[in-house]
Design a protein around this motif. Structure first.
Motif, PDB file in Angstrom:
ATOM      1  N   ALA A  28      -0.065  41.423 -62.953  1.00 54.66           N
ATOM      2  CA  ALA A  28      -1.439  41.009 -62.656  1.00 54.66           C
ATOM      3  C   ALA A  28      -2.011  40.252 -63.848  1.00 54.66           C
ATOM      4  O   ALA A  28      -1.662  40.508 -65.005  1.00 54.66           O
ATOM      5  N   LEU A  29      -2.877  39.316 -63.548  1.00 56.73           N
ATOM      6  CA  LEU A  29      -3.610  38.615 -64.596  1.00 56.73           C
ATOM      7  C   LEU A  29      -4.681  39.549 -65.147  1.00 56.73           C
ATOM      8  O   LEU A  29      -5.080  40.512 -64.475  1.00 56.73           O
ATOM      9  N   PRO A  30      -5.182  39.288 -66.346  1.00 56.26           N
ATOM     10  CA  PRO A  30      -6.251  40.137 -66.889  1.00 56.26           C
ATOM     11  C   PRO A  30      -7.500  40.079 -66.016  1.00 56.26           C
ATOM     12  O   PRO A  30      -7.828  39.032 -65.454  1.00 56.26           O
ATOM     13  N   ALA A  31      -8.186  41.186 -65.918  1.00 56.86           N
ATOM     14  CA  ALA A  31      -9.448  41.243 -65.185  1.00 56.86           C
ATOM     15  C   ALA A  31     -10.544  40.666 -66.060  1.00 56.86           C
ATOM     16  O   ALA A  31     -10.685  41.050 -67.214  1.00 56.86           O
ATOM     17  N   ALA A  32     -11.293  39.710 -65.521  1.00 57.91           N
ATOM     18  CA  ALA A  32     -12.367  39.077 -66.286  1.00 57.91           C
ATOM     19  C   ALA A  32     -13.424  38.541 -65.335  1.00 57.91           C
ATOM     20  O   ALA A  32     -13.108  38.064 -64.251  1.00 57.91           O
ATOM     21  N   ASP A  33     -14.682  38.649 -65.760  1.00 55.03           N
ATOM     22  CA  ASP A  33     -15.782  38.044 -65.020  1.00 55.03           C
ATOM     23  C   ASP A  33     -16.026  36.637 -65.552  1.00 55.03           C
ATOM     24  O   ASP A  33     -17.164  36.211 -65.732  1.00 55.03           O
ATOM     25  N   ALA A  34     -14.966  35.930 -65.828  1.00 56.12           N
ATOM     26  CA  ALA A  34     -15.037  34.569 -66.351  1.00 56.12           C
ATOM     27  C   ALA A  34     -13.759  33.856 -65.938  1.00 56.12           C
ATOM     28  O   ALA A  34     -12.840  34.457 -65.389  1.00 56.12           O
ATOM     29  N   ALA A  35     -13.704  32.575 -66.233  1.00 61.85           N
ATOM     30  CA  ALA A  35     -12.518  31.784 -65.930  1.00 61.85           C
ATOM     31  C   ALA A  35     -11.335  32.236 -66.783  1.00 61.85           C
ATOM     32  O   ALA A  35     -11.518  32.828 -67.851  1.00 61.85           O
ATOM     33  N   LEU A  36     -10.146  31.956 -66.300  1.00 66.72           N
ATOM     34  CA  LEU A  36      -8.915  32.215 -67.049  1.00 66.72           C
ATOM     35  C   LEU A  36      -8.197  30.890 -67.271  1.00 66.72           C
ATOM     36  O   LEU A  36      -8.158  30.046 -66.381  1.00 66.72           O
ATOM     37  N   LEU A  37      -7.646  30.710 -68.466  1.00 72.60           N
ATOM     38  CA  LEU A  37      -6.761  29.592 -68.774  1.00 72.60           C
ATOM     39  C   LEU A  37      -5.397  30.204 -69.027  1.00 72.60           C
ATOM     40  O   LEU A  37      -5.201  30.916 -70.012  1.00 72.60           O
ATOM     41  N   VAL A  38      -4.448  29.967 -68.110  1.00 75.09           N
ATOM     42  CA  VAL A  38      -3.144  30.604 -68.160  1.00 75.09           C
ATOM     43  C   VAL A  38      -2.084  29.578 -68.531  1.00 75.09           C
ATOM     44  O   VAL A  38      -1.929  28.562 -67.844  1.00 75.09           O
ATOM     45  N   ARG A  39      -1.359  29.854 -69.578  1.00 71.34           N
ATOM     46  CA  ARG A  39      -0.258  28.993 -69.987  1.00 71.34           C
ATOM     47  C   ARG A  39       0.968  29.345 -69.151  1.00 71.34           C
ATOM     48  O   ARG A  39       1.416  30.489 -69.132  1.00 71.34           O
TER      49      ARG A  39
END
Length: 175
Positions: A28-39
């Motif tokens: 799973a991707l990290p939980a965040a109340d913001a955008a994610l920039l994934v490499r």
């Protein structure tokens, strides 16, 4: 979705077909109340560092734009505030796989991928992935526009499809 998990919708820029086999299992991707920039591409370390610098740099907690500065980045747009995910476990992650990896319970307005295209095409384009209207659908836009997209999606000023390029049209942000 096709067999690779890539959205094949009829609107806008057609989805690209992965040139390498797509891995089937990602955490799973990290939980965040913001955008994610994934490499998702790990073959160009200098290009990755240059991308992060062009977006304002990353703080010790892996955030871009965490200082809240609302200065307009060079070339226009709005600064991207995002949690940076720089983990080789996401090497080769395809856009169509992203929606299933976003944890429930947080409102992540946007996931952008720094993929092969980011490091080989002018303008350092990022692949933005729709999480809500047509999960897995992509919009490819210059890195400098990712902050504007995240902000507009967060406040419902524009929808995801406002950033999807129609075949044969110039991007509105270049006018």
């Amino acid at each position: 979705m096709d067999t690779h998990g890539t959205y094949q919708g009829g609107r806008g820029r057609p989805a690209f077909t992965p040139s390498v086999p797509v891995r089937g299992v990602f955490p799973a991707l990290p939980a965040a109340d913001a955008a994610l920039l994934v490499r998702t591409e790990f073959g160009d370390e200098a290009g990755w560092r240059a991308l992060l610098v062009s977006l304002g740099g990353v703080d010790e907690d892996s955030w871009i734009g965490a200082d809240g500065a609302a200065d307009e980045p060079p070339g226009g747009g709005y600064p991207l505030r995002a949690l940076v995910v720089d983990d080789p476990v996401f090497d080769g992650l395809a856009p169509g796989q992203v929606p299933a990896l976003v944890p429930p319970g947080k409102h992540t307005p946007l996931v952008t991928l720094a993929d092969v295209r980011t490091f080989t095409e002018p303008g350092r384009p990022l692949t933005a992935v729709d999480l809500y209207d047509a999960p897995g659908h992509i919009a490819v836009l210059p890195a400098r526009m990712a902050g504007s997209m995240a902000c507009n999606l967060e406040i419902s000023n524009m929808d995801f499809h406002s950033y999807v390029l129609e075949d044969g049209t110039e991007p509105w942000w270049d006018n």
